[in-house]
Design a protein around this motif. Structure first.
Motif, short mmCIF file in Angstrom:
data_model
loop_
_atom_site.label_atom_id
_atom_site.label_comp_id
_atom_site.label_asym_id
_atom_site.label_seq_id
_atom_site.Cartn_x
_atom_site.Cartn_y
_atom_site.Cartn_z
N ASN A 154 -5.86 0.90 6.23
CA ASN A 154 -6.86 -0.40 6.28
C ASN A 154 -5.78 -1.56 6.48
O ASN A 154 -5.95 -2.43 7.12
N ARG A 199 -5.79 2.94 1.62
CA ARG A 199 -5.65 1.51 1.58
C ARG A 199 -4.54 1.20 2.71
O ARG A 199 -4.38 0.21 3.29
N SER A 235 -2.31 6.66 2.33
CA SER A 235 -3.52 6.46 1.68
C SER A 235 -4.36 5.50 2.60
O SER A 235 -4.12 4.69 3.71
N ALA A 261 0.69 -1.06 0.06
CA ALA A 261 0.02 0.06 0.19
C ALA A 261 0.91 1.24 0.02
O ALA A 261 2.00 1.39 0.43
#
Length: 334
Positions: A82, A79, A77, A73
Motif C-alpha cells: 500500500n 502495508r 507485507s 513498512a
C-alpha cells in the motif's frame, strides 16, 4: 516547347508545426523570471521561471510522507504494498503537473520541501510571445511563453488563379527578399491551400525554407519564382501578334501574294513573349508580329472609304445654281 515561370509575392511566416506554448497546469505566482524579454533564445529543458503554488507544496509533502511510509513498512507485507502504491501515485501527480523528474527525485531523496518549482521550456527556439512578469499571478492554461523554432520557416505566397494549375507539390522554388539583394534561397512547395480569395482571385501556396542562420525573419516580404512544367511542342506566335477584338482573337497572316489576311485563332498558354496557338495557324506561316492594331485600323478605314462614291467631276455641269448669293444692299445691312 513553352517553359513558363510563375511569380508571386508572399510573406515569411512561422512554421506552425514548430511553435510551442508554455502553460502552467496549476494556479500560482511567478516568483523569479529567468527569461526576461521577448526574442530571447532558449533551449528545451531550460528553466523559464520559478513557480510558487500551494498545491505543489502540498504534493511535495505527500511525496515525502509516502516515501517515509514505504521505508518504514516491512518488505513483502500488505502495508509495504500500500505504501509503494501511495508513493507511485504521489510521484505521478507531480510529473503530470510538468514538474521535472529530477526535481521529484531530489525532493524524495532529501526529504526537503522546495518553495518553488521550475517551469521548463518544452522546445528550443526563440521566445516570440511573453505574457508574464515577475511576481505576477498565473492561472492554469494561460500561455506564459510562446517559443518558435525558426530553423525552418514558411513563405506563404499569393498566386493568381490563372497560374494555380501550374503549381505542384514538391515543386522547386526560388525565393528572394528585399532585405538581402542578390541572395537566392532554395525551397520547395509543401502545401496548396484549398480555397481562393474571392476579392483578389488568388490562392495561397506554402513554400518551406531552411533557416539555419535565422536570416529569414517572420513578417518579411518575399518573392517566389516557380518553374512550371514544360508543355509538348506547340505552334507559337509573339504576344504582340495577337489582336483582341472582344469577341475574337485575330492575327494577320501574310499570303503568297504579299497581302495580309486577318485570321481568327484560339490562344492557349502564354510564356514570356510567346503565346501558344491551339488552332487557326500552321507552322511556318508568317504573321504580323507588331503594330497589328494599326494594320487593323487601316484595313477598317479602307473598307469604309471604298464604300463611298466620290462626287462626279462633270465639266459640262451648270454651276450657276451652286454659286454664292450676292451680299444684301448696304441700306438693308443698316
Amino acid at each position: 516547347v513553352l517553359s513558363r515561370q510563375v511569380r508571386a509575392l508572399g510573406r515569411v511566416e512561422y512554421d506552425e508545426t514548430r511553435l510551442a506554448d508554455v502553460s502552467p497546469k496549476l494556479e500560482g505566482w511567478a516568483e523569479t523570471l529567468h527569461v526576461q524579454f521577448t526574442g530571447a533564445r532558449v533551449r528545451a529543458g531550460q528553466s523559464l521561471l520559478e513557480l510558487y503554488s500551494p498545491t505543489l507544496v502540498a504534493a511535495q509533502e505527500e511525496l515525502i510522507l509516502a516515501r517515509r511510509l514505504a521505508d518504514e513498512a516491512s518488505p513483502g507485507s500488505d502495508r509495504a504494498e500500500n505504501a509503494q502504491r501511495l508513493l507511485e501515485s504521489a510521484r505521478r501527480r507531480l510529473l503530470y503537473w510538468d514538474v521535472p523528474a529530477s526535481f521529484v527525485e531530489e525532493v524524495e531523496s532529501t526529504g526537503e520541501i522546495r518553495r518553488t518549482v521550475p517551469l521548463l521550456a518544452n522546445a528550443s527556439g526563440v521566445v516570440v510571445e511573453k505574457d508574464v512578469v515577475e511576481g505576477g499571478r498565473v492561472s492554469p492554461g494561460s500561455t506564459l511563453f510562446r517559443i518558435a523554432d525558426l530553423s525552418v520557416v514558411w513563405i506563404e505566397a499569393d498566386v493568381f488563379e490563372r497560374d494555380l494549375s501550374l503549381v505542384r507539390l514538391d515543386q522547386a522554388a526560388r525565393v528572394t527578399l528585399e532585405a538581402y539583394p542578390g541572395a537566392v534561397f532554395e525551397g520547395r512547395v509543401t502545401y496548396l491551400y484549398p480555397t481562393v480569395d474571392v476579392a483578389t482571385r488568388t490562392g495561397t501556396v506554402r513554400v518551406e525554407l531552411t533557416n539555419p542562420d535565422l536570416r529569414l525573419k517572420p513578417g518579411m516580404y518575399a518573392s517566389i519564382a516557380l518553374d512550371a512544367p514544360t508543355t509538348a511542342p506547340a505552334v507559337v506566335v509573339p504576344r504582340g501578334a495577337l489582336l483582341y477584338t472582344g469577341e475574337r482573337t485575330l492575327v494577320y497572316v501574310r499570303k503568297w501574294d504579299g497581302t495580309l489576311d486577318p485570321r481568327e485563332v484560339v490562344a492557349g498558354l502564354a510564356a514570356g513573349q510567346d503565346v501558344e496557338i491551339l488552332s487557326g495557324l500552321e507552322e511556318g506561316e508568317v504573321v504580323v508580329s507588331s503594330a497589328s492594331f494599326l494594320v487593323d485600323a487601316e484595313s477598317n478605314l479602307g473598307s469604309v472609304t471604298n464604300g463611298m462614291d466620290p462626287a462626279p467631276m462633270d465639266s459640262g455641269m451648270d454651276h450657276s445654281q451652286h454659286q454664292m448669293p450676292p451680299p444684301p444692299p448696304a441700306e438693308e445691312m443698316d
